[in-house]
Design an enzyme around this catalytic site. Structure first.
Site, PDB file in Angstrom:
ATOM      1  N   ASP A  22     -62.718  73.646  13.991  1.00 56.72           N
ATOM      2  CA  ASP A  22     -61.854  73.104  12.962  1.00 56.72           C
ATOM      3  C   ASP A  22     -61.744  74.061  11.780  1.00 56.72           C
ATOM      4  OD1 ASP A  22     -60.421  70.684  11.912  1.00 56.72           O
ATOM      5  OD2 ASP A  22     -61.996  70.761  10.395  1.00 56.72           O
TER       6      ASP A  22
ATOM      7  N   GLU B 284     -74.715  84.122  26.080  1.00 55.64           N
ATOM      8  CA  GLU B 284     -76.045  83.917  26.652  1.00 55.64           C
ATOM      9  C   GLU B 284     -76.048  82.798  27.698  1.00 55.64           C
ATOM     10  OE1 GLU B 284     -78.715  83.114  23.477  1.00 55.64           O
ATOM     11  OE2 GLU B 284     -78.075  84.848  22.288  1.00 55.64           O
TER      12      GLU B 284
END
Length: 529
Positions: free
Chosen positions: A210, A267
């Site tokens: 956002d 990751e």
């Protein structure tokens, strides 16, 4: 079958169709008139059958709900209004079992005033470490009492500053219940990395970020110099983005944040992604957010903002493809969301508006990249003129005008009267539904082969046959002033934005948004092979 890297050899998000769920208004399982996690979970098979690849869920975190969840008090829990953390886990698990990816909404520009950090800031003294997590400032030296630190105005109307009892002011580019973080404080960045990991560990496939362009402000917090308008533009209300002096938006430092987040997502397995809500001023500035080491995608609001015009649509396509091509990015396309007037109504409403909405949607779905759908658009829902006593949007509350409630009315599932199967019982939901929605329920449209729902299912199924194999090159075709036409791989797309029928080029009709008989009627689109 959902698009994914195993079946296409590409990241799943590059050509995905993502369905936005506004939790309050999607499905209510417990009968309190507000949608919830269990409601979402029970309706997931419907979304699988619709033919989307992923869901994006607007905020469901602990929140006082002043801005319906975009004022977050705890980023690592579920608000009791929507259920529990276990309910969220069950929803994610069910979605994955159905082949759907899950994108959660992240709100990093501001928190709620009820967040523990802000409560600590209010209790602490000016200049304290607690206040340094937010943007607290004094009045300008020598200025009259009650003068805010600068001339910035809130997107929701009024001052962007609120004064606390000791005389300092805090910045809120949105509602006064949404204080902006100071992203120059490393504690803020560290906290949000922890939030990312929390939801990634729980199975989130990505994040919609956002106000991604708003995290950093110019360090000086100088006045802006726009003389003709004092209110900054952001996500609502969104109008013409003429170039403006905007020291509160799109600062270069934001890109360091997203490079760090990119490394965190890398990751995790499964091509985790994130998409930016970045209201930038040019296609080129938007493209900076999707450089290879930053966001996966950014919302392309130019498509949403374009008027019903072949030339306007053509310009958006050309400008977007040129901009994302510079950085090797993946474009996105969207026509509606929880912040804007539904596109059936924007395009004129009634039969004309619905015809144009279907044609624009079909055109969008043929373009390379990914598409985002907003809940209820597959039913052809129009904007609702919500009575003032039922409006709860902070923009309306602060200004007494407009607001976004009309696109957030709970969607109808079944039956002939409100609440149309939205939840158990017979009471109206949190925003009342219109009396004339019986023909727009999922139940009614599923039994109608000519319904908007049937059209969406056909279009999404047909799109799947070429979305990942047609390539990313778009060849624009000249078929007349009022006609948008382009070729992508084996598919030719023609959209008639004029008032007269036009002759179609050679080819077999794969799909049309309305009746086609040798000529393409006004407000209609067609895919040809």
């Amino acid at each position: 079958m959902a698009l994914n890297d195993q079946t296409t050899g590409q990241e799943w998000w590059r050509h995905a169709v993502t369905y936005q769920i506004y939790p309050r208004s999607f499905a209510d399982a417990n009968g309190d008139g507000v949608g919830d996690m269990l409601g979402i979970t029970t309706r997931l098979p419907y979304l699988r059958d619709l033919g989307v690849d992923a869901i994006w869920i607007s905020p469901f975190y602990t929140s006082p709900q002043h801005d319906h969840g975009y004022d977050v008090a705890d980023y690592c829990d579920v608000d009791p209004l929507f259920g529990t953390l276990a309910d969220a886990d069950a929803m994610i698990s069910k979605a994955h079992a159905l082949g759907l990816k899950v994108i959660v909404d992240l709100v990093p520009n501001h928190s709620s005033t009820e967040h523990a950090w802000f409560q600590a800031a209010l209790a602490a003294a000016p200049g304290s470490p607690e206040r340094a997590r937010y943007i607290f400032r004094d009045s300008p030296e020598g200025a009259p009492e009650g003068t805010p630190p600068n001339n910035w105005m809130s997107v929701f109307g009024g001052l962007a500053w609120t004064q606390v009892p000791d005389g300092q002011w805090y910045l809120h580019l949105f509602d006064s219940s949404q204080p902006d973080f100071d992203w120059r404080n490393p504690e803020v960045g560290d906290m949000f990395v922890d939030v990312l990991r929390f939801w990634l560990d729980r199975g989130a496939d990505g994040f919609r970020v956002d106000v991604a362009h708003g995290l950093f402000k110019e360090a000086s917090l100088r006045d802006h110099t726009n003389e003709d308008a004092t209110e900054p533009t952001a996500d609502v209300p969104m109008v013409d983005r003429a170039l403006r002096d905007e020291p509160m938006w799109d600062q270069p430092e934001v890109h360091d944040v997203y490079r760090r987040w990119h490394r965190v997502l890398a990751e995790y397995d499964g091509d985790r992604m994130f998409v930016a809500e970045a209201w930038t001023q040019t296609p080129e500035s938007m493209a900076r957010y999707i450089r290879p080491d930053e966001f996966s995608q950014a919302f392309n609001f130019a498509w949403l903002l374009a008027p019903w015009s072949a030339s306007a649509f053509s310009d958006v396509i050309t400008d977007t493809m040129d901009a994302v091509g510079i950085v090797g990015g993946s474009p996105t396309w969207v026509l509606s969301n929880h912040d804007v007037i539904r596109h059936v109504t924007r395009y004129g409403g009634g039969e004309v508006g619905l015809a144009r909405a279907k044609a624009a949607t079909m055109t969008m779905l043929a373009l390379p990249g990914s598409a985002y759908l907003y809940q209820g658009e597959e039913l052809g829902l129009p904007e609702v003129d919500v009575a003032d006593e039922f409006r709860t949007d902070p923009f309306f509350i602060r200004t007494g005008e407009g607001g976004r409630d009309g696109c957030r009315v709970p969607i109808p599932w079944s039956g002939t009267t409100a609440p149309y199967g939205f939840g158990p019982g017979s009471d109206q939901p949190w925003i009342p539904q219109p009396d004339d929605w019986a023909t727009l329920t999922v139940e009614a449209e599923e039994s109608d082969e000519e319904s908007t729902l049937a059209f969406y299912r056909q279009a999404l199924a047909a799109r799947r046959t070429f979305a990942t194999t047609a390539g990313d090159d778009v060849e624009m075709l000249d078929l007349g002033t009022d006609v948008l036409a382009f070729r992508r791989g084996p598919v030719t797309v023609v959209l008639n934005c004029g008032i007269d029928a036009v002759r179609l080029p050679a080819g077999d009709v794969l799909l049309a948004s309305g009746p086609v008989d040798g000529k393409l009627p006004a407000n209609t689109a067609v895919w040809l092979s």
